[in-house]
Design an enzyme around this catalytic site. Sequence first.
Site, PDB file in Angstrom:
ATOM      1  N   CYS A   1       0.740  -1.175  -0.020  1.00 25.44           N
ATOM      2  CA  CYS A   1      -0.066   0.077  -0.051  1.00 25.44           C
ATOM      3  C   CYS A   1       0.723   1.215   0.031  1.00 25.44           C
ATOM      4  O   CYS A   1       1.033   2.038  -0.967  1.00 25.44           O
ATOM      5  CB  CYS A   1      -0.969   0.007   1.285  1.00 25.44           C
ATOM      6  SG  CYS A   1      -2.070  -1.301   1.183  1.00 25.44           S
TER       7      CYS A   1
HETATM    8  N1  LIG Z   1      -3.393  -6.253   2.343  1.00 30.37           N
HETATM    9  C1  LIG Z   1      -3.802  -5.244   2.639  1.00 30.37           C
HETATM   10  O1  LIG Z   1      -3.444  -5.033   4.024  1.00 30.37           O
HETATM   11  C2  LIG Z   1      -4.593  -3.967   1.952  1.00 30.37           C
HETATM   12  C3  LIG Z   1      -4.826  -2.890   2.908  1.00 30.37           C
HETATM   13  C4  LIG Z   1      -5.389  -1.731   2.268  1.00 30.37           C
HETATM   14  C5  LIG Z   1      -5.328  -1.887   0.896  1.00 30.37           C
HETATM   15  N2  LIG Z   1      -5.335  -3.077   0.033  1.00 30.37           N
HETATM   16  C6  LIG Z   1      -5.863  -2.827  -1.231  1.00 30.37           C
HETATM   17  O2  LIG Z   1      -6.567  -4.116  -1.629  1.00 30.37           O
HETATM   18  C7  LIG Z   1      -6.612  -4.780  -2.645  1.00 30.37           C
HETATM   19  C8  LIG Z   1      -6.359  -6.120  -2.700  1.00 30.37           C
HETATM   20  O3  LIG Z   1      -4.992  -6.059  -2.023  1.00 30.37           O
HETATM   21  P1  LIG Z   1      -4.649  -7.747  -1.255  1.00 30.37           P
HETATM   22  O4  LIG Z   1      -3.492  -7.542  -0.223  1.00 30.37           O
HETATM   23  O5  LIG Z   1      -5.771  -8.113  -0.896  1.00 30.37           O
HETATM   24  O6  LIG Z   1      -4.057  -8.534  -2.552  1.00 30.37           O
HETATM   25  P2  LIG Z   1      -3.633 -10.159  -2.589  1.00 30.37           P
HETATM   26  O7  LIG Z   1      -2.754 -10.191  -3.649  1.00 30.37           O
HETATM   27  O8  LIG Z   1      -3.459 -10.657  -1.181  1.00 30.37           O
HETATM   28  O9  LIG Z   1      -5.014 -10.778  -3.034  1.00 30.37           O
HETATM   29  C9  LIG Z   1      -5.544 -10.413  -4.188  1.00 30.37           C
HETATM   30  C10 LIG Z   1      -6.288 -11.853  -5.020  1.00 30.37           C
HETATM   31  O10 LIG Z   1      -6.808 -11.395  -6.252  1.00 30.37           O
HETATM   32  C11 LIG Z   1      -6.737 -12.550  -6.964  1.00 30.37           C
HETATM   33  N3  LIG Z   1      -6.858 -11.970  -8.229  1.00 30.37           N
HETATM   34  C12 LIG Z   1      -5.918 -11.271  -9.131  1.00 30.37           C
HETATM   35  N4  LIG Z   1      -6.599 -11.030 -10.468  1.00 30.37           N
HETATM   36  C13 LIG Z   1      -7.890 -11.274 -10.361  1.00 30.37           C
HETATM   37  C14 LIG Z   1      -8.820 -11.658 -11.277  1.00 30.37           C
HETATM   38  N5  LIG Z   1      -8.751 -10.746 -12.571  1.00 30.37           N
HETATM   39  N6  LIG Z   1     -10.060 -12.074 -10.865  1.00 30.37           N
HETATM   40  C15 LIG Z   1     -10.009 -12.745  -9.688  1.00 30.37           C
HETATM   41  N7  LIG Z   1      -9.060 -12.708  -8.675  1.00 30.37           N
HETATM   42  C16 LIG Z   1      -7.767 -12.207  -9.166  1.00 30.37           C
HETATM   43  C17 LIG Z   1      -5.334 -13.191  -6.765  1.00 30.37           C
HETATM   44  O11 LIG Z   1      -5.182 -14.414  -7.137  1.00 30.37           O
HETATM   45  C18 LIG Z   1      -5.306 -12.630  -5.250  1.00 30.37           C
HETATM   46  O12 LIG Z   1      -5.602 -14.070  -4.644  1.00 30.37           O
HETATM   47  C19 LIG Z   1      -5.335  -4.200  -3.514  1.00 30.37           C
HETATM   48  O13 LIG Z   1      -6.017  -2.706  -4.152  1.00 30.37           O
HETATM   49  C20 LIG Z   1      -4.615  -3.258  -2.026  1.00 30.37           C
HETATM   50  O14 LIG Z   1      -4.048  -2.397  -2.443  1.00 30.37           O
HETATM   51  C21 LIG Z   1      -4.983  -4.147   0.583  1.00 30.37           C
END
Ligand SMILES: NC(=O)c1ccc[n+]([C@@H]2O[C@H](COP(=O)([O-])OP(=O)(O)OC[C@H]3O[C@@H](n4cnc5c(N)ncnc54)[C@H](O)[C@@H]3O)[C@@H](O)[C@H]2O)c1
Length: 443
Positions: free
Chosen positions: A277
């Site tokens: 992030c």
């Molecule tokens: N992890 C955090 O703490 C956090 C905090 C705030 C914001 N975010 C935001 O949340 C969003 C997701 O982050 P995350 O940490 O969960 O990511 P992540 O990589 O842990 O998970 C994303 C998932 O999406 C799947 N994916 C990718 N493309 C896809 C598609 N086309 N269709 C279906 N599934 C698909 C991946 O296989 C993965 O399992 C991002 O925008 C991130 O910036 C994350």
Amino acid sequence: METLMDRIANRKAVVGIIGMGYVGLPLAQTFNLAGFRVVGFDIDPAKVKALMAGRSYIKHIPASTVVKMRRGDRFVATTDFRRLRQVDSIVICVPTPLTKEREPDMSYIVGTAESIAPNLRRGQLVVLESTTYPGTTREVVIPILAKSGLAAGKDYLLAFSPEREDPGNPNFTTARIPKVVGGLDKASLRAACALYGAAVERVVPVSTCEVAEATKVTENIYRCVNIALVNELKMIYDRMGIDVWEVLEAAGTKPFGFGKKENKTFFTPGPGLGGHCIPIDPFYLTWKAREFGCTTRFIELAGEINTGMPDYVIQRLMFALNDRGKAIKGARVCVLGIAYKPDVDDMRESPSVTLIEKLQALGAKVTYNDPYIPRTPRQREHDLRMVSRKLTPRFLAAQDAVLISTNHSDYDYAWIVRHSRLVVDARNACGKVKAGRSKIVKA
Ligand SMILES: NC(=O)c1ccc[n+]([C@@H]2O[C@H](COP(=O)([O-])OP(=O)(O)OC[C@H]3O[C@@H](n4cnc5c(N)ncnc54)[C@H](O)[C@@H]3O)[C@@H](O)[C@H]2O)c1
């Protein structure tokens, strides 16, 4: 519209969540606990298989949670996007990284919207949660979903609600973190607020999707800039022979006008920025601001300082080795903590990776230990192919330096200092260690 509201109220609505990662999986659990049936979609068959077998791949979500969710088929995971037709609302939680040129990589959002379009049906609510620049929901998602022949706001409802997960923080589970919601129109806002209101303690409606999108990037810019500030102060005070951590502790006693540890507004220096992030999201705004002829000077400056921190830490390590008559080339260096922050198993954008690569380039013999990351996974731009080394007195004594990059709370720092020859500490993890202080160098 009323049907969806009724179905939310009586928990008959089925919630589809796309992206079963650090954000999507806890969200699935939250809706599940609130009484909804949840379908988790992911393109990664390994994740889907694990979830269906009642296994977890995220450290702070135990397998028992997945097993509980699976009971009575209240939660299923699938790679079959045709099943999107069976859900009432579709929540998108896919990654939003940067490209090599440090521009927003919208490919995941675009890919997801493309897999929704052929399956979108009248009356569904679509919510984007991925962190992104203001304007994404309207400018990127709507045109792709229009391929369904359905119109946003008329045939289906659309909202943006930023995800605010703090993985591993026991005080703030998904349900306890207020949820900001911006709708495309009044009906979309109402439906999205009803959905989240059924599962989380507090919903904060805002006037537009753009306000909700800007809220999330603002939160992360705030952290990024403040972290850069304390990192810069660290380098200045070090030259003056002043310990920045002692200064910050003292400043933190001010009862007003200074950040507090309890709500994570107390910023501490480190070896650089990590995570998916804070090093990334601010640059989503930088990119979008260019369209309006604006430069984001604070963000650029903060980025410059934060990305320079690994070099600073390495310089401190080199000086410390030099004092002991040792060159970095050929030196044995063990990096402690490869996760991007304490007590998590996530090493995305971790400064430890940069440190390892830079040390290797300088000819050091680098190893690492991390209790939560037994081997380094392949990442988008890195593939270290390393295995966590067991910490024993003999192993520590064989190192020319131990470099503390991430201060996991499981480490016994007094024990580490006792058995090491030199400890370079980028987190003040050894701040309370009494014995062997001459072996500790703050970096
Ligand atoms: N992890 C955090 O703490 C956090 C905090 C705030 C914001 N975010 C935001 O949340 C969003 C997701 O982050 P995350 O940490 O969960 O990511 P992540 O990589 O842990 O998970 C994303 C998932 O999406 C799947 N994916 C990718 N493309 C896809 C598609 N086309 N269709 C279906 N599934 C698909 C991946 O296989 C993965 O399992 C991002 O925008 C991130 O910036 C994350």
